[in-house]
Design an enzyme around this catalytic site. Structure first.
Site, PDB file in Angstrom:
ATOM      1  N   ASP A 264       2.288  -7.089   2.286  1.00  8.03           N
ATOM      2  CA  ASP A 264       1.054  -6.285   2.914  1.00  8.03           C
ATOM      3  C   ASP A 264       1.535  -4.966   3.495  1.00  8.03           C
ATOM      4  O   ASP A 264       1.061  -4.523   4.582  1.00  8.03           O
ATOM      5  CB  ASP A 264       0.360  -7.024   3.684  1.00  8.03           C
TER       6      ASP A 264
ATOM      7  N   HIS B 139       0.779  -1.003  -0.231  1.00  4.99           N
ATOM      8  CA  HIS B 139      -0.133   0.181  -0.002  1.00  4.99           C
ATOM      9  C   HIS B 139       0.886   1.295   0.219  1.00  4.99           C
ATOM     10  O   HIS B 139       1.610   1.350   1.052  1.00  4.99           O
ATOM     11  CB  HIS B 139      -0.813  -0.039   1.293  1.00  4.99           C
TER      12      HIS B 139
END
Ligand SMILES: [Zn+2]
Length: 473
Positions: free
Chosen positions: A348, A77
């Protein structure tokens, strides 16, 4: 051992004119070979890789300086556009290079979401402006605005160059939308990457449902919420592939023994499913919420019983989705990585601004800033004899590359003579301490702050150019 990094001033983006790695441990997943070697890079290309034998190889082992192809992260992200105080594309790519990654796949849960080609163009422009040679790839959203209501323009996004589709941050809740998404994405040759979670079972959930959550008084997050979602996804995939054999499902950050068993079975049955696991789900457990700081393979599940507590409880940096799981689940995640059920390790990487984490555990934003500590966590498992080094490297290189297929500019990762140099050099004997100063990510939300990890990255080269170089101390 001599690492002679005579690069051009070490400036990010500059072509590596001359690099001689002599008497290092090379890991080449393309040929399946590892061992003592000399590697020479000239003008951004791997000029030669010479495997050493006999007297030349003496005293060189896998515990010192290692060279491997640059890593590929299937799940990060980067927060731009929309949340640049948590991360920018430039800071995210710098952090990636510090972690040894030379290809990063950005999740589309930005603001606005990457649900049309205009946002992809913006993201690409930001990467180009930053000057990092790290390859930035991006997923498109499955649904418009990631609202889960109607499909995004998957065909258009596919033509524009996204590497797959995901509503990550949230699951694809509607079975019909997942079915149609798999069909349209499959027609474009791309996977749907699902965050498997039955949200009706996790509302208000804080920590893995089990002994630790009970003692801490945190609301339980059942493993069945993930396992049942995986079962649903696989059942839908089985339906879709009957008509559309090109459909592909990738399940990201699987964290339960049940989920991984289902994927293992589905693969054995020939379903086109792949999956990744994260470093934190295999190395950490829910014991850390109580204040234990031991690796999953050393844990008992009851940190109060055996004096394992060394930090305060409820550290918000440990709040993550899916949550840190039980000792048994963490062992299953590691076993799935070792046996190949997990195709890849993905970080992640979820950077957050301090304001979103410096709150009570249950109110903290989900996520760990993890792209710079992924290698260290995997090496902890390697150091403990739980994970072969070559398997760890494969899961960071050819594993994710095979999931991406030809959407990366790179050839199948390897230390291949004549190819553009794309590699990481790290020293397993050189421990480094994780601190907010050392992390290049804007997100300092790591539960590993203050802890030391092995395998300091010395140099990362992407597409023949310097992406990261450690400062000599
Ligand atoms: Zn997710």
């Amino acid at each position: 051992m001599a690492v002679d990094v005579r690069t051009t001033a070490g400036e990010v983006g500059r072509v590596v004119a001359e690099l001689d790695l002599s008497a290092v441990w090379a890991v080449d997943p393309a040929s399946g070979r590892e061992g003592p070697a000399d590697l020479v890079v000239r003008d951004g290309e791997i000029e030669s890789l010479m495997w050493l034998e006999g007297a030349d190889a003496e005293g060189i082992d896998a515990k010192g300086v290692v060279v491997a192809p640059g890593f590929i992260d299937l799940h990060a992200h980067l927060r731009e556009p929309g949340n640049e105080h948590a991360e920018t594309i430039a800071s995210g790519l710098a952090a990636a290079a510090h972690g040894g990654f030379t290809t990063v796949c950005a999740m589309p849960n930005t603001e606005p979401a990457l649900d049309e080609p205009g946002v992809l163009a913006l993201v690409r422009a930001a990467a180009a402006a930053g000057g990092s040679p790290v390859e930035l790839l991006a997923y498109g959203a499955v649904t418009a605005g990631r609202k889960g209501e109607q499909l995004a323009a998957l065909g258009e996004l596919g033509d524009a160059g996204v590497v797959g589709f995901s509503d990550d941050g949230a699951p694809v809740r509607s079975a019909t939308i997942l079915r149609n998404g798999l069909a349209y994405a499959g027609a474009a040759g791309l996977p749907v990457v699902d965050h498997a979670e039955d949200a009706s079972a996790t509302e208000g959930a804080e920590a893995n449902d089990g002994f630790v959550a009970t003692v801490l008084g945190l609301r339980g997050w059942p493993s069945s919420a993930e396992t049942s979602a995986v079962a649903r996804d696989l059942a839908i995939l089985a339906d879709v592939v009957r008509d559309l054999p090109g459909a592909r499902l990738h399940l990201t950050h699987l964290s339960t023994a049940g989920s991984l068993d289902l994927v293992r079975g589905a693969k054995a049955a020939g379903l086109p499913v792949t999956c990744d696991v994260t470093p934190h789900h295999l190395a950490l457990t829910d014991e850390w919420l109580a204040g234990a700081r031991r690796w999953a393979w050393d844990a008992s599940g009851d940190p109060w019983d055996d004096g394992a507590l060394e930090a305060g409880p409820y550290d918000p940096s440990l709040r993550v989705n899916p949550p840190l799981r039980s000792v048994d689940d963490a062992a299953a995640v590691l076993a799935a990585l070792v046996d190949g059920t997990a195709d890849a390790v993905a970080t992640d990487h979820a950077p957050h601004a301090e304001v979103d984490k410096a709150v009570e555990f249950g109110y903290a934003a989900n996520g760990i800033s993890g792209i710079e500590t992924a290698l260290g966590l995997l090496l902890a498992a390697v150091d403990a004899g739980r994970l072969p080094l070559a398997r760890a490297i494969a899961a960071l290189t050819i594993g994710p590359w095979d999931v991406l297929g030809s959407r990366s500019r790179r050839e199948r990762p390897g230390l291949t003579e004549g190819a553009a140099a794309d590699l990481v050099v790290f020293d397993r004997s050189d421990r480094w301490t994780v601190s907010s100063d050392v992390l290049l990510s804007r997100g300092k939300n790591s539960p590993l702050l203050g802890r030391s990890l092995s395998g300091r990255v010395l140099l990362t080269v992407a597409d023949g150019r310097i992406a990261y170089e450690a400062v000599a101390d």
